[in-house]
Design a protein around this motif. Structure first.
Motif, PDB file in Angstrom:
ATOM      1  N   TYR A  52      33.494   7.700 -23.262  1.00 17.14           N
ATOM      2  CA  TYR A  52      32.579   6.710 -22.723  1.00 17.14           C
ATOM      3  C   TYR A  52      32.536   5.510 -23.657  1.00 17.14           C
ATOM      4  O   TYR A  52      32.035   5.594 -24.781  1.00 17.14           O
ATOM      5  N   LYS A  53      33.139   4.389 -23.216  1.00 18.30           N
ATOM      6  CA  LYS A  53      33.168   3.157 -24.006  1.00 18.30           C
ATOM      7  C   LYS A  53      33.696   3.421 -25.405  1.00 18.30           C
ATOM      8  O   LYS A  53      33.115   3.009 -26.414  1.00 18.30           O
ATOM      9  N   ALA A  61      25.161  10.201 -20.865  1.00 16.46           N
ATOM     10  CA  ALA A  61      25.801   8.961 -20.428  1.00 16.46           C
ATOM     11  C   ALA A  61      26.912   9.202 -19.418  1.00 16.46           C
ATOM     12  O   ALA A  61      27.709   8.319 -19.142  1.00 16.46           O
ATOM     13  N   ASN A 199      27.239   4.044 -10.937  1.00 10.67           N
ATOM     14  CA  ASN A 199      27.024   4.797 -12.172  1.00 10.67           C
ATOM     15  C   ASN A 199      27.133   3.885 -13.393  1.00 10.67           C
ATOM     16  O   ASN A 199      26.318   3.958 -14.322  1.00 10.67           O
ATOM     17  N   GLU A 200      28.147   3.023 -13.402  1.00  9.94           N
ATOM     18  CA  GLU A 200      28.346   2.107 -14.529  1.00  9.94           C
ATOM     19  C   GLU A 200      27.153   1.176 -14.682  1.00  9.94           C
ATOM     20  O   GLU A 200      26.699   0.900 -15.798  1.00  9.94           O
ATOM     21  N   ASN A 202      24.211   1.846 -14.068  1.00  7.42           N
ATOM     22  CA  ASN A 202      23.116   2.626 -14.630  1.00  7.42           C
ATOM     23  C   ASN A 202      23.468   3.199 -15.999  1.00  7.42           C
ATOM     24  O   ASN A 202      22.807   4.122 -16.491  1.00  7.42           O
ATOM     25  N   GLY A 203      24.536   2.652 -16.618  1.00  9.06           N
ATOM     26  CA  GLY A 203      24.902   3.064 -17.966  1.00  9.06           C
ATOM     27  C   GLY A 203      25.596   4.397 -18.046  1.00  9.06           C
ATOM     28  O   GLY A 203      25.558   5.054 -19.093  1.00  9.06           O
ATOM     29  N   LYS A 204      26.248   4.812 -16.955  1.00 11.14           N
ATOM     30  CA  LYS A 204      26.895   6.120 -16.950  1.00 11.14           C
ATOM     31  C   LYS A 204      28.367   6.004 -16.557  1.00 11.14           C
ATOM     32  O   LYS A 204      28.706   5.300 -15.615  1.00 11.14           O
ATOM     33  N   GLN A 205      29.203   6.722 -17.290  1.00 18.59           N
ATOM     34  CA  GLN A 205      30.598   6.852 -16.919  1.00 18.59           C
ATOM     35  C   GLN A 205      30.723   7.968 -15.884  1.00 18.59           C
ATOM     36  O   GLN A 205      29.969   8.941 -15.925  1.00 18.59           O
TER      37      GLN A 205
END
Length: 467
Positions: A52-53, A61, A199-200, A202-205
């Motif tokens: 994730y990032k 996340a 999802n992205e 909302n800060g989620k992968q």
């Protein structure tokens, strides 16, 4: 048989990002969980984390995701009236896309459908799917499976994770009408991208775990091989490579299918149902035949579709299959006949080993009414041989005691849930049986269990040669 016109709803279908030819073994959950909380275990799918990032994924996340695809059985959201609903405990971890301008969780989809109709993700629990009272909820196969998947994991001490189920279904469509190059396929791909974007935002992968597929009507006269169509379908989803990019680790997706149960006026099962089972057995590390469909009730006045309870019961078994394969990292084994032999006037059928939590074979005439000879039929040269008794000597044997003529043929046709009288319109399928393995307690309904039913069967057994 011409497929009936079916309603269009959202479908669950578990997919994969690696070709079957290169499929890896499923890894078991680690014995020494690395969770900060010693009481929590780590799901198997977390061992091979996406990134994730640029960093190893933090489960808070990540949104684990399933795709649904196929025909309307998988997508229909029907009221489930029950006084025994088990409420969700604490905050929910299962979600579904909520379409804009509607008060239903996964509403009917009209053609042409576009992914932009997806709105925010909505938590899945009995409270926000209530349609009238605390004892009346709705759910389709996909979101019931998502809820069960999470609840079973939490119940058995695994670390919390979030999951979203999304998809679409079409009326009576075969794979040829849903494959790459068709409008439904393009719509599905857009929806997948939209879910990832939500999802992205909302800060989620998004970590894609799989695809759920439910196919509709088979006819005994179908001239296609369903094994070949399932192979094409898996390859098409694999080619999407959904877990590539963004640090993805090319994690393979799993596929969850059912065994078609016919409709209420059918009196013979279609050979393609056996090809569904053949494909799942041949690719058992990633393709899982969850259960046959025949024990689940058909809605009143409907020759084809299930009641809300029928969809919920099947959905809960699918949730268990996802828990066993994706969280525990174990093999899913459908309850099936492996072989048979004639010993005197008895046919001994060898059946698959029970998985953990399931009992020996038994007869159930409460879920679906009693079938003639509990669904078994024995023939010699086309003529029926009556079965006097069905018994279960042990967990892997079903014995059929025959009332044979003076001389019993050395080779017999044996079937289960293959021939039937048809059924009253809108009650249950026309070809069925009454043999199951009782499973673990339900996490959705008080006093119920999550059962496996014996798969449809047609085969030949022979007398054991004398020495």
């Amino acid at each position: 048989m011409t497929p009936p016109t079916l309603s269009i709803f959202a479908v669950l279908f578990l997919s994969s990002t690696m070709a079957l030819a290169n499929e890896p073994a499923v890894h078991a959950a680690p014995k020494n969980p690395s969770s900060a909380a010693a009481s929590l275990r780590t799901p198997a799918f977390e061992k091979n984390r996406i990134r994730y990032k640029g960093a190893v994924a933090d489960e808070s996340a990540v949104m684990n995701a399933f795709i649904s695809y196929g025909q309307s059985w998988r997508s229909q959201s029907v009221a489930i009236s029950s006084s025994g609903l088990i409420p969700d405990d604490g905050p929910g971890y299962a979600f579904a896309p909520k379409a804009k301008n509607t008060n239903t969780l996964l509403p009917a989809i009209s053609l042409p459908w576009v992914a932009e109709q997806y709105g925010d993700l909505e938590e899945l629990n009995w409270n926000n799917t209530v349609t009238g009272s605390s004892n009346n909820a709705t759910g389709n196969i996909g979101n019931i499976a998502a809820r069960s998947f999470v609840k079973l994991s939490k119940k058995n001490g695994y670390s919390p994770f979030k999951v979203v189920d999304a998809g679409m279904a079409y009326p009576g469509y075969t794979w040829k009408q849903l494959q790459p190059g068709t409008q439904p396929w393009e719509v599905m791909v857009k929806a997948v991208k939209k879910v990832a974007a939500i999802n992205e935002a909302n800060g989620k992968q998004t970590r894609w775990l799989g695809v759920g597929w439910t196919h509709g009507v088979f006819s005994p006269t179908d001239d296609f091989d369903y094994y070949a169509q399932l192979k094409e379908m898996v390859a098409a989803f694999d080619k999407l490579a959904l877990n590539e990019g963004n640090g993805g680790t090319h994690k393979p997706l799993h596929y969850f299918t059912d065994m078609f149960g016919g409709v209420s006026d059918m009196n013979v099962q279609a050979a393609n149902t056996l090809r569904q089972l053949d494909f799942a057995v041949a690719h058992a590390s990633r393709v899982h035949l969850v259960n046959p469909r025949y024990p689940y009730p058909i809605a009143e006045g409907d020759n084809v579709h299930n009641t809300g309870m029928g969809y919920a019961q099947y959905g809960e078994v699918e949730g268990l299959a996802k828990y066993v394969t994706l969280v525990e990292g174990k093999t899913w084994e459908p309850f099936r006949i492996l072989s048979g032999k004639i010993e005197g006037s008895t046919i001994s059928l060898k059946v698959s080993q029970p998985m953990s939590g399931f009992g020996k074979p038994e007869i159930d005439v409460s879920q679906i009414e009693q079938a003639s000879q509990y669904g078994f039929r024995v023939k010699a040269n086309g003529a029926d041989i009556p079965i006097k008794k069905v018994s279960f000597p042990n967990a892997t044997t079903i014995a059929l005691e025959l009332a044979p003529p003076k001389k019993l043929a050395a080779k017999l046709e044996v079937s289960y849930a293959w021939y039937g009288p048809g059924a009253p319109f809108g009650t249950h399928v026309g070809v069925w049986g009454n043999i199951k393995r009782k499973g673990p307690p339900s996490v959705l309904f008080q006093g119920k269990t999550i059962d496996l039913w014996l798969c449809n069967y047609l085969g030949t057994v022979e007398r054991t040669p004398s020495k």
